[in-house]
Design a protein around this motif. Structure first.
Motif, short mmCIF file in Angstrom:
data_model
loop_
_atom_site.label_atom_id
_atom_site.label_comp_id
_atom_site.label_asym_id
_atom_site.label_seq_id
_atom_site.Cartn_x
_atom_site.Cartn_y
_atom_site.Cartn_z
N ALA A 1 55.91 25.23 67.66
CA ALA A 1 54.88 24.47 66.97
C ALA A 1 53.61 25.31 66.78
CB ALA A 1 54.56 23.20 67.75
N ARG A 2 53.24 26.06 67.83
CA ARG A 2 52.04 26.89 67.72
C ARG A 2 52.23 27.97 66.66
NH1 ARG A 2 49.58 29.09 73.03
NH2 ARG A 2 48.98 26.93 73.13
N ALA A 3 53.39 28.62 66.66
CA ALA A 3 53.65 29.67 65.67
C ALA A 3 53.58 29.10 64.26
CB ALA A 3 55.01 30.31 65.93
N GLN A 4 54.11 27.90 64.07
CA GLN A 4 54.07 27.28 62.74
C GLN A 4 52.63 27.01 62.32
OE1 GLN A 4 56.81 26.87 60.69
NE2 GLN A 4 55.15 26.60 59.22
N MET A 5 51.80 26.57 63.27
CA MET A 5 50.39 26.33 62.98
C MET A 5 49.70 27.64 62.56
SD MET A 5 47.48 24.78 65.54
CE MET A 5 47.48 26.19 66.64
N TYR A 6 50.01 28.72 63.27
CA TYR A 6 49.43 30.03 62.94
C TYR A 6 49.87 30.47 61.55
CZ TYR A 6 48.31 30.71 67.94
OH TYR A 6 47.81 30.61 69.21
N LEU A 7 51.16 30.34 61.28
CA LEU A 7 51.68 30.76 59.97
C LEU A 7 51.11 29.91 58.84
CD1 LEU A 7 55.38 31.47 60.98
CD2 LEU A 7 53.63 33.15 60.37
N ASN A 8 50.92 28.62 59.09
CA ASN A 8 50.31 27.76 58.07
C ASN A 8 48.92 28.26 57.69
OD1 ASN A 8 52.53 26.07 58.03
ND2 ASN A 8 51.61 24.51 59.31
N ALA A 9 48.15 28.68 58.68
CA ALA A 9 46.80 29.20 58.40
C ALA A 9 46.87 30.45 57.53
CB ALA A 9 46.07 29.50 59.71
N LEU A 10 47.83 31.33 57.82
CA LEU A 10 47.96 32.56 57.04
C LEU A 10 48.41 32.26 55.61
CD1 LEU A 10 49.64 34.89 59.67
CD2 LEU A 10 47.23 34.74 59.05
N TYR A 11 49.37 31.36 55.46
CA TYR A 11 49.86 31.04 54.12
C TYR A 11 48.81 30.28 53.30
CZ TYR A 11 54.40 32.77 55.48
OH TYR A 11 55.43 33.58 55.90
N THR A 12 48.03 29.43 53.96
CA THR A 12 46.96 28.72 53.25
C THR A 12 45.93 29.70 52.73
OG1 THR A 12 47.31 26.75 54.60
CG2 THR A 12 45.21 26.91 53.44
N LEU A 13 45.57 30.68 53.55
CA LEU A 13 44.62 31.70 53.09
C LEU A 13 45.21 32.49 51.93
CD1 LEU A 13 41.91 33.20 53.45
CD2 LEU A 13 43.12 34.76 54.98
N GLN A 14 46.49 32.82 52.00
CA GLN A 14 47.12 33.60 50.94
C GLN A 14 47.10 32.84 49.62
OE1 GLN A 14 51.11 34.80 51.89
NE2 GLN A 14 51.32 36.04 50.06
N ALA A 15 47.28 31.52 49.69
CA ALA A 15 47.30 30.71 48.47
C ALA A 15 45.92 30.53 47.87
CB ALA A 15 47.91 29.34 48.78
N ASP A 16 44.89 30.73 48.68
CA ASP A 16 43.53 30.49 48.22
C ASP A 16 42.62 31.64 48.65
OD1 ASP A 16 41.35 29.15 47.12
OD2 ASP A 16 40.94 28.04 48.95
N ASP A 17 42.95 32.85 48.22
CA ASP A 17 42.20 34.02 48.67
C ASP A 17 41.27 34.60 47.62
OD1 ASP A 17 43.96 35.24 46.93
OD2 ASP A 17 44.99 36.43 48.46
N CYS A 18 40.99 33.86 46.56
CA CYS A 18 40.18 34.38 45.45
C CYS A 18 38.74 34.66 45.86
CB CYS A 18 40.23 33.44 44.26
SG CYS A 18 39.61 31.79 44.64
N PHE A 19 38.27 34.11 46.94
CA PHE A 19 36.89 34.32 47.38
C PHE A 19 36.71 35.59 48.22
CE2 PHE A 19 38.99 31.93 50.66
CZ PHE A 19 38.55 32.52 51.83
N LEU A 20 37.81 36.22 48.62
CA LEU A 20 37.74 37.43 49.45
C LEU A 20 37.38 38.65 48.62
CD1 LEU A 20 40.95 36.83 51.59
CD2 LEU A 20 38.58 36.47 52.31
N SER A 21 36.69 39.60 49.23
CA SER A 21 36.36 40.84 48.54
C SER A 21 37.62 41.69 48.38
CB SER A 21 35.31 41.63 49.32
OG SER A 21 35.88 42.16 50.51
N LYS A 22 37.55 42.70 47.54
CA LYS A 22 38.69 43.59 47.34
C LYS A 22 39.12 44.24 48.66
CE LYS A 22 40.20 47.41 44.35
NZ LYS A 22 40.71 48.39 45.25
N MET A 23 38.14 44.69 49.44
CA MET A 23 38.43 45.32 50.73
C MET A 23 39.12 44.33 51.67
SD MET A 23 38.33 47.87 52.88
CE MET A 23 37.18 49.04 52.22
N GLN A 24 38.62 43.09 51.72
CA GLN A 24 39.24 42.08 52.58
C GLN A 24 40.68 41.80 52.14
OE1 GLN A 24 36.01 39.17 52.05
NE2 GLN A 24 36.06 38.92 54.29
N LEU A 25 40.88 41.68 50.83
CA LEU A 25 42.23 41.42 50.31
C LEU A 25 43.19 42.53 50.69
CD1 LEU A 25 41.41 40.02 46.76
CD2 LEU A 25 42.56 38.78 48.62
N GLU A 26 42.74 43.77 50.55
CA GLU A 26 43.61 44.90 50.88
C GLU A 26 43.94 44.94 52.37
OE1 GLU A 26 41.67 48.37 49.29
OE2 GLU A 26 42.15 47.81 47.23
#
Length: 187
Positions: A1-26
């Motif tokens: 359950a904890r791993a799924q929660m962690y992965l959800n956070a990563l995938y949510t950021l990936q789906a909505d990462d337009c606010f990150l700088s180029k360096m952050q994205l890389e």
């Protein structure tokens, strides 16, 4: 359950990462590759050392992305393989990153002899590889949530008010019972 929660956070950021700088994205893109490789090295090759190295790299890159987000003048290369220096700098700039200290300590402990893990064969167990992966995943997901929440709020400062409810990234509600300028207690 904890791993799924962690992965959800990563995938949510990936789906909505337009606010990150180029360096952050890389940095975050490279970190995602490290996170994908780490468990495969354990499962397919029983290479705990390689898995530990990749997990450490992922956490380091996410922390560098956080650092660049706070202070665009910081050069991530100045913190190469120095999780302790990076962690200290983040905490100095933003006390919220203090919550990552335990996971960062676990990574440093398992890594042991520093970056010798890159150049020498060290005795590391599968259990240490799994533990390192989860510590790194926890750090990466916490950074992802902080970056995303700051963007949604429009600020890196929380403004909790006593007597109000707040919803976290897992849609759990919390009641604010205490609030000060630097922190809040939610139940």
């Amino acid at each position: 359950a904890r791993a799924q929660m962690y992965l959800n956070a990563l995938y949510t950021l990936q789906a909505d990462d337009c606010f990150l700088s180029k360096m952050q994205l890389e940095l975050i893109q490279r970190a995602r590759f490290n996170l994908r490789i780490a468990p495969l090295m354990l499962k397919e090759h029983e290479d705990a050392q390689g898995s530990i190295f990749n997990a450490h790299e992922a956490a380091e890159k996410f922390l560098k992305a956080a650092l660049v987000g706070i202070d665009k003048t910081k050069n991530p290369v100045d913190y190469r393989h120095r999780l302790d220096k990076l962690d200290d700098e983040l905490i100095t700039l933003d006390a919220r990153y203090r919550s990552l200290g335990e996971a960062a300590d676990a990574l440093r402990y398992i890594l042991g002899l520093g970056m010798k893990i890159r150049y020498e064969t060290l005795s590391r167990s599968i259990e240490e590889g799994v533990s390192t992966f989860y510590a790194a995943l926890g750090i990466c997901s916490a950074v992802a949530n902080i970056l995303r929440f700051d963007n949604e709020r429009g600020s890196n400062r929380s403004a909790f008010r006593v007597g109000e409810y707040y919803v976290n990234s897992q849609n759990l509600c919390f009641w604010c019972v205490e609030a000060s300028a630097s922190n809040a207690r939610l139940i």
